[in-house]
Write a protein that holds these residues in place. Structure first.
Motif, PDB file in Angstrom:
ATOM      1  N   ASP A   1      -3.165   3.889 -37.702  1.00  0.00           N
ATOM      2  CA  ASP A   1      -3.359   4.910 -38.784  1.00  0.00           C
ATOM      3  C   ASP A   1      -1.976   5.374 -39.291  1.00  0.00           C
ATOM      4  O   ASP A   1      -1.198   5.880 -38.716  1.00  0.00           O
ATOM      5  CB  ASP A   1      -3.938   6.200 -38.341  1.00  0.00           C
ATOM      6  N   LYS A   2      -1.778   4.736 -40.688  1.00  0.00           N
ATOM      7  CA  LYS A   2      -0.449   5.025 -41.429  1.00  0.00           C
ATOM      8  C   LYS A   2      -0.118   6.384 -41.583  1.00  0.00           C
ATOM      9  O   LYS A   2       0.879   7.067 -42.052  1.00  0.00           O
ATOM     10  CB  LYS A   2      -0.428   4.211 -42.594  1.00  0.00           C
ATOM     11  N   ASP A   3      -1.321   7.412 -41.370  1.00  0.00           N
ATOM     12  CA  ASP A   3      -0.998   8.843 -41.557  1.00  0.00           C
ATOM     13  C   ASP A   3      -0.536   9.407 -40.522  1.00  0.00           C
ATOM     14  O   ASP A   3      -0.178  10.651 -40.618  1.00  0.00           O
ATOM     15  CB  ASP A   3      -2.290   9.502 -42.150  1.00  0.00           C
ATOM     16  N   LYS A   4      -0.668   8.599 -39.292  1.00  0.00           N
ATOM     17  CA  LYS A   4      -0.088   9.359 -38.240  1.00  0.00           C
ATOM     18  C   LYS A   4       1.024   8.872 -37.560  1.00  0.00           C
ATOM     19  O   LYS A   4       1.851   9.277 -36.830  1.00  0.00           O
ATOM     20  CB  LYS A   4      -1.158   9.248 -37.005  1.00  0.00           C
ATOM     21  N   VAL A   5       1.480   7.358 -37.829  1.00  0.00           N
ATOM     22  CA  VAL A   5       2.543   6.688 -37.297  1.00  0.00           C
ATOM     23  C   VAL A   5       3.105   5.840 -38.484  1.00  0.00           C
ATOM     24  O   VAL A   5       2.071   5.142 -39.161  1.00  0.00           O
ATOM     25  CB  VAL A   5       2.393   6.227 -36.058  1.00  0.00           C
ATOM     26  N   THR A   6       4.167   5.448 -38.472  1.00  0.00           N
ATOM     27  CA  THR A   6       4.709   4.402 -39.534  1.00  0.00           C
ATOM     28  C   THR A   6       4.894   3.257 -38.797  1.00  0.00           C
ATOM     29  O   THR A   6       5.498   3.053 -37.300  1.00  0.00           O
ATOM     30  CB  THR A   6       5.932   4.989 -40.001  1.00  0.00           C
ATOM     31  N   SER A   7       5.030   1.947 -39.598  1.00  0.00           N
ATOM     32  CA  SER A   7       5.453   0.944 -39.005  1.00  0.00           C
ATOM     33  C   SER A   7       6.859   0.876 -38.615  1.00  0.00           C
ATOM     34  O   SER A   7       7.320   0.289 -37.480  1.00  0.00           O
ATOM     35  CB  SER A   7       5.234  -0.434 -39.869  1.00  0.00           C
ATOM     36  N   GLU A   8       7.811   1.523 -38.920  1.00  0.00           N
ATOM     37  CA  GLU A   8       9.275   1.902 -38.724  1.00  0.00           C
ATOM     38  C   GLU A   8       9.312   2.633 -37.198  1.00  0.00           C
ATOM     39  O   GLU A   8       9.954   2.359 -36.528  1.00  0.00           O
ATOM     40  CB  GLU A   8       9.914   2.567 -39.982  1.00  0.00           C
ATOM     41  N   GLU A   9       8.527   3.550 -37.095  1.00  0.00           N
ATOM     42  CA  GLU A   9       8.394   4.251 -36.006  1.00  0.00           C
ATOM     43  C   GLU A   9       7.970   3.255 -34.762  1.00  0.00           C
ATOM     44  O   GLU A   9       8.564   3.217 -33.774  1.00  0.00           O
ATOM     45  CB  GLU A   9       7.425   5.282 -35.915  1.00  0.00           C
ATOM     46  N   LEU A  10       6.938   2.393 -35.224  1.00  0.00           N
ATOM     47  CA  LEU A  10       6.605   1.372 -33.939  1.00  0.00           C
ATOM     48  C   LEU A  10       7.618   0.609 -33.937  1.00  0.00           C
ATOM     49  O   LEU A  10       7.963   0.077 -32.457  1.00  0.00           O
ATOM     50  CB  LEU A  10       5.342   0.447 -34.655  1.00  0.00           C
ATOM     51  N   LYS A  11       8.304   0.042 -34.596  1.00  0.00           N
ATOM     52  CA  LYS A  11       9.577  -0.876 -34.563  1.00  0.00           C
ATOM     53  C   LYS A  11      10.736  -0.208 -33.775  1.00  0.00           C
ATOM     54  O   LYS A  11      11.089  -0.889 -32.995  1.00  0.00           O
ATOM     55  CB  LYS A  11      10.011  -1.309 -35.952  1.00  0.00           C
ATOM     56  N   LYS A  12      10.842   1.093 -33.994  1.00  0.00           N
ATOM     57  CA  LYS A  12      11.966   1.686 -33.307  1.00  0.00           C
ATOM     58  C   LYS A  12      11.627   1.576 -31.580  1.00  0.00           C
ATOM     59  O   LYS A  12      12.423   1.592 -30.919  1.00  0.00           O
ATOM     60  CB  LYS A  12      12.344   3.032 -33.833  1.00  0.00           C
ATOM     61  N   VAL A  13      10.215   1.981 -31.512  1.00  0.00           N
ATOM     62  CA  VAL A  13      10.025   2.014 -29.969  1.00  0.00           C
ATOM     63  C   VAL A  13      10.114   0.784 -29.180  1.00  0.00           C
ATOM     64  O   VAL A  13      10.746   0.577 -28.205  1.00  0.00           O
ATOM     65  CB  VAL A  13       8.545   2.592 -29.968  1.00  0.00           C
ATOM     66  N   ILE A  14       9.733  -0.477 -30.069  1.00  0.00           N
ATOM     67  CA  ILE A  14       9.729  -1.799 -29.390  1.00  0.00           C
ATOM     68  C   ILE A  14      11.164  -2.042 -29.317  1.00  0.00           C
ATOM     69  O   ILE A  14      11.496  -2.550 -28.317  1.00  0.00           O
ATOM     70  CB  ILE A  14       9.049  -2.668 -30.351  1.00  0.00           C
ATOM     71  N   GLU A  15      12.073  -1.721 -30.327  1.00  0.00           N
ATOM     72  CA  GLU A  15      13.472  -2.084 -29.893  1.00  0.00           C
ATOM     73  C   GLU A  15      14.300  -1.143 -28.954  1.00  0.00           C
ATOM     74  O   GLU A  15      14.978  -1.638 -28.023  1.00  0.00           O
ATOM     75  CB  GLU A  15      14.316  -1.808 -31.337  1.00  0.00           C
ATOM     76  N   LYS A  16      13.687   0.108 -28.736  1.00  0.00           N
ATOM     77  CA  LYS A  16      14.286   0.947 -27.637  1.00  0.00           C
ATOM     78  C   LYS A  16      13.929   0.357 -26.182  1.00  0.00           C
ATOM     79  O   LYS A  16      14.818   0.729 -25.337  1.00  0.00           O
ATOM     80  CB  LYS A  16      13.686   2.360 -27.740  1.00  0.00           C
ATOM     81  N   LEU A  17      12.969  -0.293 -26.314  1.00  0.00           N
ATOM     82  CA  LEU A  17      12.481  -0.906 -24.943  1.00  0.00           C
ATOM     83  C   LEU A  17      13.314  -2.122 -24.881  1.00  0.00           C
ATOM     84  O   LEU A  17      13.341  -2.786 -23.522  1.00  0.00           O
ATOM     85  CB  LEU A  17      10.844  -1.518 -24.869  1.00  0.00           C
ATOM     86  N   GLY A  18      13.986  -2.696 -25.747  1.00  0.00           N
ATOM     87  CA  GLY A  18      15.055  -3.886 -25.432  1.00  0.00           C
ATOM     88  C   GLY A  18      14.724  -5.012 -26.110  1.00  0.00           C
ATOM     89  O   GLY A  18      15.184  -6.023 -25.927  1.00  0.00           O
ATOM     90  N   TYR A  19      13.786  -5.079 -27.140  1.00  0.00           N
ATOM     91  CA  TYR A  19      13.247  -6.034 -27.708  1.00  0.00           C
ATOM     92  C   TYR A  19      13.516  -6.221 -29.256  1.00  0.00           C
ATOM     93  O   TYR A  19      12.619  -5.461 -29.936  1.00  0.00           O
ATOM     94  CB  TYR A  19      11.733  -6.481 -27.388  1.00  0.00           C
TER      95      TYR A  19
END
Length: 69
Positions: free
Chosen positions: A47-65
């Motif tokens: 739901d783009k009103d609750k989370v952005t694709s940039e936020e998703l990307k940051k979480v994935i990258e923080k995991l080391g990917y």
């Protein structure tokens, strides 16, 4: 709902799938997350009103990917 696919650097182990899916699916607004091991892609429906694709990307990258596309 919004569908976004992220291309990652090549994944090296199947346990990467659980690590990424486990963290991303807990984010508010994420409806579905699927890691495609062979193609090193992450498919997300959210739901783009609750989370952005940039936020998703940051979480994935923080995991080391690193996201390459």
């Amino acid at each position: 709902m919004t569908l976004v696919k992220f291309q990652l650097e090549p994944l090296t182990c199947p346990s990467c799938i659980k690590k990424i899916e486990g963290k991303v699916e807990k984010m508010d607004g994420v409806e579905e997350v699927k890691v495609l091991f062979n193609s090193s892609k992450v498919k997300t429906v959210f739901d783009k009103d609750k989370v952005t694709s940039e936020e998703l990307k940051k979480v994935i990258e923080k995991l080391g990917y690193p996201v390459v596309a």
